[in-house]
Motif scaffolding. Structure first.
Motif, PDB file in Angstrom:
ATOM      1  N   PHE A   1       4.032  -6.674 -12.554  1.00 19.88           N
ATOM      2  CA  PHE A   1       4.430  -6.764 -11.143  1.00 19.88           C
ATOM      3  C   PHE A   1       5.186  -5.511 -10.717  1.00 19.88           C
ATOM      4  CE2 PHE A   1       8.285  -7.617  -8.635  1.00 19.88           C
ATOM      5  CZ  PHE A   1       7.701  -7.745  -7.377  1.00 19.88           C
ATOM      6  N   GLU A   2       6.120  -5.039 -11.560  1.00 15.42           N
ATOM      7  CA  GLU A   2       6.885  -3.825 -11.228  1.00 15.42           C
ATOM      8  C   GLU A   2       5.970  -2.616 -11.060  1.00 15.42           C
ATOM      9  OE1 GLU A   2       9.907  -3.166 -14.198  1.00 15.42           O
ATOM     10  OE2 GLU A   2      11.470  -3.811 -12.819  1.00 15.42           O
ATOM     11  N   ILE A   3       5.008  -2.463 -11.962  1.00 17.47           N
ATOM     12  CA  ILE A   3       4.080  -1.333 -11.884  1.00 17.47           C
ATOM     13  C   ILE A   3       3.235  -1.425 -10.622  1.00 17.47           C
ATOM     14  CG2 ILE A   3       2.044  -0.289 -12.978  1.00 17.47           C
ATOM     15  CD1 ILE A   3       3.375  -0.898 -15.679  1.00 17.47           C
ATOM     16  N   THR A   4       2.754  -2.621 -10.303  1.00 18.65           N
ATOM     17  CA  THR A   4       1.947  -2.811  -9.094  1.00 18.65           C
ATOM     18  C   THR A   4       2.756  -2.505  -7.838  1.00 18.65           C
ATOM     19  OG1 THR A   4       0.736  -4.550 -10.260  1.00 18.65           O
ATOM     20  CG2 THR A   4       0.469  -4.456  -7.880  1.00 18.65           C
ATOM     21  N   ALA A   5       3.989  -3.000  -7.786  1.00 19.84           N
ATOM     22  CA  ALA A   5       4.843  -2.761  -6.619  1.00 19.84           C
ATOM     23  C   ALA A   5       5.172  -1.268  -6.485  1.00 19.84           C
ATOM     24  CB  ALA A   5       6.127  -3.575  -6.732  1.00 19.84           C
ATOM     25  N   ALA A   6       5.459  -0.599  -7.599  1.00 13.55           N
ATOM     26  CA  ALA A   6       5.774   0.829  -7.558  1.00 13.55           C
ATOM     27  C   ALA A   6       4.558   1.640  -7.115  1.00 13.55           C
ATOM     28  CB  ALA A   6       6.262   1.287  -8.929  1.00 13.55           C
ATOM     29  N   ASN A   7       3.378   1.272  -7.593  1.00  7.66           N
ATOM     30  CA  ASN A   7       2.156   1.963  -7.158  1.00  7.66           C
ATOM     31  C   ASN A   7       1.920   1.780  -5.663  1.00  7.66           C
ATOM     32  OD1 ASN A   7       1.043   3.362  -9.362  1.00  7.66           O
ATOM     33  ND2 ASN A   7       0.393   1.434 -10.272  1.00  7.66           N
ATOM     34  N   ARG A   8       2.185   0.571  -5.163  1.00  5.77           N
ATOM     35  CA  ARG A   8       2.019   0.322  -3.735  1.00  5.77           C
ATOM     36  C   ARG A   8       2.990   1.166  -2.924  1.00  5.77           C
ATOM     37  NH1 ARG A   8       4.532  -1.508   0.096  1.00  5.77           N
ATOM     38  NH2 ARG A   8       6.190  -2.396  -1.146  1.00  5.77           N
ATOM     39  N   ILE A   9       4.238   1.237  -3.367  1.00  2.99           N
ATOM     40  CA  ILE A   9       5.240   2.035  -2.660  1.00  2.99           C
ATOM     41  C   ILE A   9       4.835   3.501  -2.644  1.00  2.99           C
ATOM     42  CG2 ILE A   9       7.615   2.899  -2.794  1.00  2.99           C
ATOM     43  CD1 ILE A   9       8.428   0.087  -3.752  1.00  2.99           C
ATOM     44  N   LEU A  10       4.383   4.008  -3.780  1.00  2.49           N
ATOM     45  CA  LEU A  10       3.984   5.416  -3.841  1.00  2.49           C
ATOM     46  C   LEU A  10       2.764   5.710  -2.981  1.00  2.49           C
ATOM     47  CD1 LEU A  10       4.510   6.488  -7.546  1.00  2.49           C
ATOM     48  CD2 LEU A  10       5.820   7.132  -5.543  1.00  2.49           C
ATOM     49  N   SER A  11       1.829   4.757  -2.917  1.00  4.19           N
ATOM     50  CA  SER A  11       0.628   5.014  -2.120  1.00  4.19           C
ATOM     51  C   SER A  11       0.914   4.935  -0.622  1.00  4.19           C
ATOM     52  CB  SER A  11      -0.484   4.034  -2.502  1.00  4.19           C
ATOM     53  OG  SER A  11      -0.122   2.723  -2.146  1.00  4.19           O
ATOM     54  N   GLU A  12       1.849   4.079  -0.207  1.00  2.58           N
ATOM     55  CA  GLU A  12       2.121   3.894   1.215  1.00  2.58           C
ATOM     56  C   GLU A  12       3.238   4.787   1.741  1.00  2.58           C
ATOM     57  OE1 GLU A  12       2.877  -0.242   1.851  1.00  2.58           O
ATOM     58  OE2 GLU A  12       0.851  -0.832   1.258  1.00  2.58           O
ATOM     59  N   GLN A  13       4.283   5.021   0.942  1.00  2.00           N
ATOM     60  CA  GLN A  13       5.470   5.726   1.442  1.00  2.00           C
ATOM     61  C   GLN A  13       5.990   6.733   0.427  1.00  2.00           C
ATOM     62  OE1 GLN A  13       8.138   2.528   2.292  1.00  2.00           O
ATOM     63  NE2 GLN A  13       6.869   1.719   3.919  1.00  2.00           N
ATOM     64  N   ARG A  14       5.122   7.591  -0.073  1.00  2.00           N
ATOM     65  CA  ARG A  14       5.490   8.554  -1.112  1.00  2.00           C
ATOM     66  C   ARG A  14       6.588   9.517  -0.647  1.00  2.00           C
ATOM     67  NH1 ARG A  14       2.966   9.609  -5.794  1.00  2.00           N
ATOM     68  NH2 ARG A  14       3.633  11.493  -6.835  1.00  2.00           N
ATOM     69  N   ASP A  15       6.620   9.847   0.633  1.00  3.53           N
ATOM     70  CA  ASP A  15       7.612  10.800   1.135  1.00  3.53           C
ATOM     71  C   ASP A  15       9.035  10.258   1.107  1.00  3.53           C
ATOM     72  OD1 ASP A  15       6.699   8.995   3.075  1.00  3.53           O
ATOM     73  OD2 ASP A  15       7.427  10.265   4.703  1.00  3.53           O
ATOM     74  N   LYS A  16       9.209   8.936   0.991  1.00  5.59           N
ATOM     75  CA  LYS A  16      10.547   8.341   0.973  1.00  5.59           C
ATOM     76  C   LYS A  16      11.098   8.153  -0.441  1.00  5.59           C
ATOM     77  CE  LYS A  16       9.896   5.961   5.329  1.00  5.59           C
ATOM     78  NZ  LYS A  16       9.847   4.678   6.022  1.00  5.59           N
ATOM     79  N   VAL A  17      10.270   8.426  -1.457  1.00  8.11           N
ATOM     80  CA  VAL A  17      10.692   8.257  -2.847  1.00  8.11           C
ATOM     81  C   VAL A  17      11.058   9.618  -3.422  1.00  8.11           C
ATOM     82  CG1 VAL A  17       9.975   7.504  -5.140  1.00  8.11           C
ATOM     83  CG2 VAL A  17       9.214   6.239  -3.141  1.00  8.11           C
TER      84      VAL A  17
END
Length: 178
Positions: free
Chosen positions: A133-149
Motif C-alpha cells: 500500500f505504501e509503495i502504491t500510494a508513493a507511486n501515485r503521489i509521484l505520478s500526480e504531484q512530483r513537483d511537491k515532493v
C-alpha cells in the motif's frame, strides 16, 4: 623498522605496498566481493525485452524501495487522498489492538470513533499488505504531484536522508550543516 637512509623506500611506495597488502587480506578473508570482476566468459548477457505498458507500470511500482515509499508517505502525507489516510489510520489502530477481542470495550470505542473501518475501499487498498500500500500510494503521489515532493539526498553518497530537513546522512555520516 629502522633502515639505513640509502635503503629507505619513498613514502608513496610504502603506502602502495601497505594498501596492496590490506587489499589482499580483505579479499582473502572474503569481506569485499565486488573488487574482483567476473571473467567475461562467465558473464551472461540477457536479452532486453521491450517494455509493454503493463511491464512499464510494474517497473515503476517495483523500482521504488520501501525506504523511499515510507519517506514520501510520512513526510508528504498532505498529498494522500482521504481513503489513503483512512487506510493508514486503520492499520495503526489494528496494530494497537492486535491482542484484543472483538467484543472488548476498547475495540468498540475504536470503531465508534472511526479509527477502524469496514469500508471496502479502505480494505481493498490494504489487501496486499501495508508495505505494498505504501509503495502504491508513493507511486501515485509521484505520478500526480512530483513537483511537491522533495528528496533530501546526501551530497556525498547520494542516499536518502532520514527527513527532508536532515543535515547529516544516516548512511555515511556526512554532515552538510551551514
Amino acid at each position: 623498522m629502522n633502515r639505513p637512509a640509502f635503503a629507505k623506500a619513498s613514502a608513496g611506495t610504502e603506502r602502495r605496498k601497505r594498501g596492496q597488502n590490506q587489499r589482499k587480506e580483505i579479499i582473502g578473508i572474503g569481506f569485499v566481493s565486488g573488487l574482483l570482476a567476473c571473467p567475461p566468459k562467465l558473464q551472461r548477457r540477457r536479452a532486453v525485452k521491450p517494455l509493454t505498458a503493463r511491464r512499464r507500470k510494474m517497473e515503476t511500482i517495483y523500482k521504488m524501495d520501501q525506504e523511499t515509499a515510507r519517506y514520501i508517505v510520512t513526510y508528504f502525507s498532505k498529498l494522500l487522498t482521504d481513503l489513503e489516510r483512512q487506510a493508514i489510520r486503520h492499520t495503526r489502530s489494528n496494530i494497537k489492538l492486535e491482542d484484543i477481542d472483538l467484543d472488548d470495550p476498547l475495540m468498540r470505542a475504536y470503531k465508534r470513533n472511526g479509527w477502524l473501518y469496514d469500508d471496502p475501499g479502505v480494505l481493498d487498498l490494504l489487501k496486499h499488505g501495508y508495505d505494498a500500500f505504501e509503495i502504491t500510494a508513493a507511486n501515485r503521489i509521484l505520478s500526480e504531484q512530483r513537483d511537491k515532493v522533495f528528496f533530501n539526498n546526501c551530497p556525498k553518497c547520494g542516499k536518502l536522508a532520514r527527513t527532508p530537513q536532515a543535515k547529516q546522512c544516516r548512511h555515511c555520516g556526512w554532515s552538510w550543516h551551514g
